[in-house]
Design a protein around this motif. Structure first.
Motif, PDB file in Angstrom:
ATOM      1  N   ASP A  15       0.893  -1.253   0.090  1.00 33.20           N
ATOM      2  CA  ASP A  15      -0.017  -0.050   0.012  1.00 33.20           C
ATOM      3  C   ASP A  15       0.868   1.181  -0.003  1.00 33.20           C
ATOM      4  OD1 ASP A  15      -1.853  -2.141   1.276  1.00 33.20           O
ATOM      5  OD2 ASP A  15      -2.952  -0.595   0.622  1.00 33.20           O
ATOM      6  N   ARG A  16       2.025   1.365   0.417  1.00 32.69           N
ATOM      7  CA  ARG A  16       2.974   2.282   0.367  1.00 32.69           C
ATOM      8  C   ARG A  16       4.343   1.644   0.549  1.00 32.69           C
ATOM      9  NH1 ARG A  16       2.296   8.128   2.836  1.00 32.69           N
ATOM     10  NH2 ARG A  16       0.075   7.703   3.207  1.00 32.69           N
ATOM     11  N   THR A  17       5.181   2.160  -0.482  1.00 35.75           N
ATOM     12  CA  THR A  17       6.545   1.766  -0.394  1.00 35.75           C
ATOM     13  C   THR A  17       7.586   2.878   0.044  1.00 35.75           C
ATOM     14  OG1 THR A  17       6.001  -0.002  -2.004  1.00 35.75           O
ATOM     15  CG2 THR A  17       8.462   0.466  -1.733  1.00 35.75           C
ATOM     16  N   THR A  18       8.491   2.909   0.910  1.00 36.37           N
ATOM     17  CA  THR A  18       9.298   3.955   1.034  1.00 36.37           C
ATOM     18  C   THR A  18      10.198   3.956  -0.049  1.00 36.37           C
ATOM     19  OG1 THR A  18      11.064   3.008   2.420  1.00 36.37           O
ATOM     20  CG2 THR A  18       8.888   3.629   3.811  1.00 36.37           C
ATOM     21  N   ARG A  19      11.025   5.124  -0.243  1.00 37.90           N
ATOM     22  CA  ARG A  19      12.078   5.465  -1.122  1.00 37.90           C
ATOM     23  C   ARG A  19      13.422   4.389  -0.566  1.00 37.90           C
ATOM     24  NH1 ARG A  19      13.559  10.466  -2.746  1.00 37.90           N
ATOM     25  NH2 ARG A  19      15.366   9.716  -3.451  1.00 37.90           N
ATOM     26  N   THR A  20      13.285   3.910   0.304  1.00 38.00           N
ATOM     27  CA  THR A  20      14.343   2.940   0.928  1.00 38.00           C
ATOM     28  C   THR A  20      13.838   1.325   0.917  1.00 38.00           C
ATOM     29  OG1 THR A  20      13.724   3.101   3.202  1.00 38.00           O
ATOM     30  CG2 THR A  20      15.594   4.619   2.458  1.00 38.00           C
ATOM     31  N   GLY A  21      12.729   1.299   0.178  1.00 38.40           N
ATOM     32  CA  GLY A  21      12.298  -0.245  -0.094  1.00 38.40           C
ATOM     33  C   GLY A  21      11.410  -0.934   1.190  1.00 38.40           C
ATOM     34  N   ASP A  22      11.188  -0.145   2.141  1.00 42.33           N
ATOM     35  CA  ASP A  22      10.330  -0.854   3.033  1.00 42.33           C
ATOM     36  C   ASP A  22       8.685  -0.743   2.653  1.00 42.33           C
ATOM     37  OD1 ASP A  22      12.450  -0.826   4.594  1.00 42.33           O
ATOM     38  OD2 ASP A  22      11.951   0.859   6.025  1.00 42.33           O
ATOM     39  N   VAL A  23       8.045  -1.765   3.066  1.00 42.79           N
ATOM     40  CA  VAL A  23       6.631  -1.714   2.485  1.00 42.79           C
ATOM     41  C   VAL A  23       5.654  -2.019   3.610  1.00 42.79           C
ATOM     42  CG1 VAL A  23       7.514  -2.796   0.271  1.00 42.79           C
ATOM     43  CG2 VAL A  23       6.463  -4.286   1.704  1.00 42.79           C
ATOM     44  N   ALA A  24       4.606  -1.206   3.439  1.00 42.45           N
ATOM     45  CA  ALA A  24       3.345  -1.462   4.289  1.00 42.45           C
ATOM     46  C   ALA A  24       2.489  -1.967   3.466  1.00 42.45           C
ATOM     47  CB  ALA A  24       2.888   0.003   4.590  1.00 42.45           C
ATOM     48  N   ASN A  25       2.076  -3.261   3.967  1.00 41.05           N
ATOM     49  CA  ASN A  25       0.959  -4.025   3.324  1.00 41.05           C
ATOM     50  C   ASN A  25       0.216  -4.509   4.459  1.00 41.05           C
ATOM     51  OD1 ASN A  25      -0.162  -5.035   0.877  1.00 41.05           O
ATOM     52  ND2 ASN A  25       0.614  -7.253   1.629  1.00 41.05           N
ATOM     53  N   LYS A  26      -0.723  -5.373   4.178  1.00 39.60           N
ATOM     54  CA  LYS A  26      -1.709  -5.791   5.140  1.00 39.60           C
ATOM     55  C   LYS A  26      -1.414  -6.423   6.258  1.00 39.60           C
ATOM     56  CE  LYS A  26      -5.363  -5.072   4.734  1.00 39.60           C
ATOM     57  NZ  LYS A  26      -6.075  -4.110   5.463  1.00 39.60           N
ATOM     58  N   ILE A  27      -1.895  -6.152   7.414  1.00 42.79           N
ATOM     59  CA  ILE A  27      -1.345  -6.705   8.526  1.00 42.79           C
ATOM     60  C   ILE A  27      -1.133  -8.408   8.420  1.00 42.79           C
ATOM     61  CG2 ILE A  27      -3.732  -7.148   9.737  1.00 42.79           C
ATOM     62  CD1 ILE A  27      -0.800  -5.599  11.692  1.00 42.79           C
ATOM     63  N   GLY A  28      -0.034  -8.813   8.936  1.00 43.67           N
ATOM     64  CA  GLY A  28       0.416 -10.023   9.006  1.00 43.67           C
ATOM     65  C   GLY A  28       1.661 -10.246   7.920  1.00 43.67           C
ATOM     66  N   THR A  29       1.762  -9.309   6.858  1.00 43.22           N
ATOM     67  CA  THR A  29       2.699  -9.459   5.973  1.00 43.22           C
ATOM     68  C   THR A  29       4.165  -9.492   6.412  1.00 43.22           C
ATOM     69  OG1 THR A  29       1.172  -8.158   4.188  1.00 43.22           O
ATOM     70  CG2 THR A  29       3.625  -8.568   3.792  1.00 43.22           C
TER      71      THR A  29
END
Ligand code: MRU
Length: 369
Positions: free
Chosen positions: A249-263
């Motif tokens: 749902d959102r990827t930082t410029r450093t490659g961390d990713v927010a996705n559905k809880i549990g990912t």
């Protein structure tokens, strides 16, 4: 993609009245297939907030159409520009995590504010929304082609035996416009004749996996099995997962990713078991303003989504209580997976390392000057 032989997208303008936006109401899937009409900004905001539509790219597309409807409504307002900006704020406040929402609204505001009169604003907002939708379809198709190479390599390493892919939530065509992000490589590989099977995390509390991913894979004839969210770790230890493929749902410029809880827990288990863990995303999901995944706003949804569960009961969709009546619940909707746990990011421009260096190698225009 096709539903029972008929091609569908997730959002479109009504054929005989282009002031009306039509969507598939995802709250009713898989039990009922309901098409809803959105005619006001308030309805669009409600559809996003209450998840009639969901998934980062589709949230963005719906907001883009919402801005078009805002222009239609502004025609009868004495201060059209103020009205349009207020509508933008209303749409922006619907869901906090998926950055596609802000991305699409900003794109629309850019186009709308550059037009002089309200009739031009309406025309350009409609055209721009339709164009954003087409671009998303193309991005997802390209993500599929790049991701296909990963599945082909695994299939050949397995000498053509079944490739077992684990996915979380729904990063399918129902989360986008068509193809999906994480599912696009799966569709392309399956259509090419690669033997594959998908483990579908049910994805509590809203069950986007068991309700939506399982439904769309089934409609395409893709072999799949729904599992509880906690089963993935054991399946990985048992060597029954060859690849994890999820969306973001959102990827930082450093490659961390927010996705559905549990990912995040799946990524940890994959890392421990040396199983490739890929994240698929269109570049509209990258937030170039954020460096650290912990700075991504995490949506907290209602307690009721945790304490209750919805399903089919005696032919009707019903909601039942599954926790003690007075227990409190915490409903964190997303988590953050650090780039170091991710094997690679699959974008419309290719596959890269989940790091700033990796992303900039594909998107040099976003390098810091
Ligand atoms: O709360 P949702 O259903 O909108 O969350 C969706 C996801 O987490 C998807 O994995 C993500 O949006 C990627 S969609 C291509």
């Amino acid at each position: 993609m096709k539903i029972d032989g008929q091609p569908f997208r997730t959002i479109w303008l009504k054929e005989d009245d282009s002031t009306i936006v039509q969507i598939i109401d995802q709250r009713q899937l898989p039990h009922e297939f309901v098409i809803k009409e959105l005619t006001t900004v308030d309805e669009v905001a409600r559809a996003i907030r209450e998840m009639w539509v969901r998934g980062a790219p589709l949230i963005g597309a719906t907001a883009a159409f919402g801005m078009y409807i805002a222009c239609l409504e502004a025609k009868n307002n004495p201060n059209p520009d103020t009205y349009i900006h207020t509508a933008a704020k209303k749409l922006l406040s619907t869901r906090p995590t998926a950055v596609n929402l802000r991305w699409a609204i900003d794109k629309q505001l850019e186009v709308i504010t550059s037009q002089k009169n309200i009739y031009q604003k309406i025309e350009f907002a409609q055209q721009n929304a339709l164009q954003l939708v087409e671009e998303d379809v193309e991005c997802c198709r390209e993500i599929g082609l790049f991701g296909l190479s990963i599945i082909e390599t695994i299939s050949s390493n397995l000498n053509g035996a079944t490739v077992n892919i684990l996915t979380h939530c729904n990063a399918g065509w129902l989360a986008c416009i068509d193809w999906g992000t994480a599912t696009s490589p799966i569709y392309q590989a399956f259509d090419k004749g690669i033997d594959l099977h998908v483990w579908v995390d049910e994805t509590r509390p809203r069950n986007q996996g068991s309700r939506i991913t399982a439904w769309e894979l089934g409609k395409h004839g893709i072999p799949h099995t729904v599992i509880t969210d906690n089963a993935g770790g054991l399946l990985m230890q048992q060597k029954k997962v060859d690849l994890c493929l999820v969306g973001t749902d959102r990827t930082t410029r450093t490659g961390d990713v927010a996705n559905k809880i549990g990912t995040y827990l799946k990524a940890l288990a994959a890392f421990d078991n040396e199983i490739p863990f890929y994240v698929a995303l269109p570049s509209s999901t990258i937030d170039w303003t954020i460096e650290n995944g912990q700075d991504i706003p995490i949506e907290i949804r209602s307690e009721e989504e945790v304490t209750h569960i919805r399903g089919l009961l005696n032919g009707n969709i019903e909601k039942v209580l599954i926790a003690p009546k007075n227990s409190k619940a915490l409903n964190l909707a997303f988590d953050v997976t650090p780039g170091r746990l991710i094997t690679g990011l699959i974008t419309e421009r290719g596959i890269c390392e989940a790091s700033e260096k990796g992303l900039i190698s594909l998107f040099p225009e976003s390098a810091k000057t």
